[in-house]
Scaffold this motif. Sequence first.
Motif, PDB file in Angstrom:
ATOM      1  N   ARG A   1      -9.374   2.631   1.392  1.00 28.00           N
ATOM      2  CA  ARG A   1      -8.287   2.431   0.426  1.00 28.00           C
ATOM      3  C   ARG A   1      -8.246   0.961   0.033  1.00 28.00           C
ATOM      4  NH1 ARG A   1      -4.678   5.398  -1.537  1.00 28.00           N
ATOM      5  NH2 ARG A   1      -4.609   6.922   0.133  1.00 28.00           N
ATOM      6  N   ARG A   2      -8.029   0.696  -1.249  1.00 26.80           N
ATOM      7  CA  ARG A   2      -7.908  -0.678  -1.737  1.00 26.80           C
ATOM      8  C   ARG A   2      -6.438  -1.067  -1.749  1.00 26.80           C
ATOM      9  NH1 ARG A   2     -12.040  -2.379  -6.209  1.00 26.80           N
ATOM     10  NH2 ARG A   2     -12.433  -3.962  -4.671  1.00 26.80           N
ATOM     11  N   TYR A   3      -6.147  -2.235  -1.219  1.00 29.53           N
ATOM     12  CA  TYR A   3      -4.783  -2.761  -1.157  1.00 29.53           C
ATOM     13  C   TYR A   3      -4.705  -4.040  -1.984  1.00 29.53           C
ATOM     14  CZ  TYR A   3      -4.043   0.364   2.796  1.00 29.53           C
ATOM     15  OH  TYR A   3      -3.917   1.468   3.603  1.00 29.53           O
TER      16      TYR A   3
ATOM     17  N   PHE B   1       2.575   1.759   0.982  1.00 24.55           N
ATOM     18  CA  PHE B   1       2.617   2.215  -0.405  1.00 24.55           C
ATOM     19  C   PHE B   1       3.953   1.813  -0.986  1.00 24.55           C
ATOM     20  CE2 PHE B   1       3.549   5.433  -3.696  1.00 24.55           C
ATOM     21  CZ  PHE B   1       2.500   5.138  -4.550  1.00 24.55           C
ATOM     22  N   MET B   2       3.939   1.215  -2.169  1.00 27.51           N
ATOM     23  CA  MET B   2       5.158   0.794  -2.852  1.00 27.51           C
ATOM     24  C   MET B   2       5.374   1.725  -4.046  1.00 27.51           C
ATOM     25  SD  MET B   2       4.531  -3.330  -2.681  1.00 27.51           S
ATOM     26  CE  MET B   2       6.177  -3.736  -3.259  1.00 27.51           C
TER      27      MET B   2
ATOM     28  N   GLU C   1      -0.998  -4.787   0.606  1.00 32.22           N
ATOM     29  CA  GLU C   1      -1.002  -5.552   1.840  1.00 32.22           C
ATOM     30  C   GLU C   1       0.088  -6.597   1.640  1.00 32.22           C
ATOM     31  OE1 GLU C   1      -3.585  -8.719   4.503  1.00 32.22           O
ATOM     32  OE2 GLU C   1      -4.575  -7.689   2.846  1.00 32.22           O
ATOM     33  N   LYS C   2       1.226  -6.379   2.290  1.00 33.07           N
ATOM     34  CA  LYS C   2       2.355  -7.286   2.128  1.00 33.07           C
ATOM     35  C   LYS C   2       2.221  -8.429   3.128  1.00 33.07           C
ATOM     36  CE  LYS C   2       6.273  -5.686   0.726  1.00 33.07           C
ATOM     37  NZ  LYS C   2       7.567  -5.010   0.592  1.00 33.07           N
ATOM     38  N   LEU C   3       2.208  -9.644   2.610  1.00 32.87           N
ATOM     39  CA  LEU C   3       2.237 -10.835   3.438  1.00 32.87           C
ATOM     40  C   LEU C   3       3.682 -11.318   3.402  1.00 32.87           C
ATOM     41  CD1 LEU C   3       0.986 -13.026   5.153  1.00 32.87           C
ATOM     42  CD2 LEU C   3       0.313 -14.197   3.038  1.00 32.87           C
TER      43      LEU C   3
END
Length: 145
Positions: free
Chosen positions: A13-15, A86-87, A95-97
């Motif tokens: 999966r691409r984030y 997932f948003m 990918e949440k930093l």
Amino acid sequence: MIKRYGTPPQTGRRYKMRPGVYAVLPRDGMVLCTLQEAETAEIQLPGGGIDPGEHPIAALHREVFEETGWSIAAPRRIGAFRRFTFMPEYDLWAEKLCTIYVARPVRRLGPPIEPDHSALWLQPEAARDFLYNEGDKAFLEQAVL
């Protein structure tokens, strides 16, 4: 190395990298959180994404105001974590930093302007129990428990 909380990334999966800022907001023995009531109700640390070209501290002030209606002072960075999620509001795997600050809530300026958000004052222990994600819980514990 930045610690990851939550589910690991799915293979193949691409984030999209999504930097954001969030705040632990203690005052008078309570903690200011936000209740987001979109598809499912979630209690969260106030905060969100940093807009392109926006300074992280400016984003923190904006996001806290949008989600709680409060102004803040003296933000101090206490750490960061990553999570993969997932948003649905953006139809995006991210990918949440998440960079976490502790700050002082100063004054309620009005109601939250972000749709489906409301300000919620909780005892720190209750906030820890109800926060939606493990990273928020860990930084709340570090800051006030």
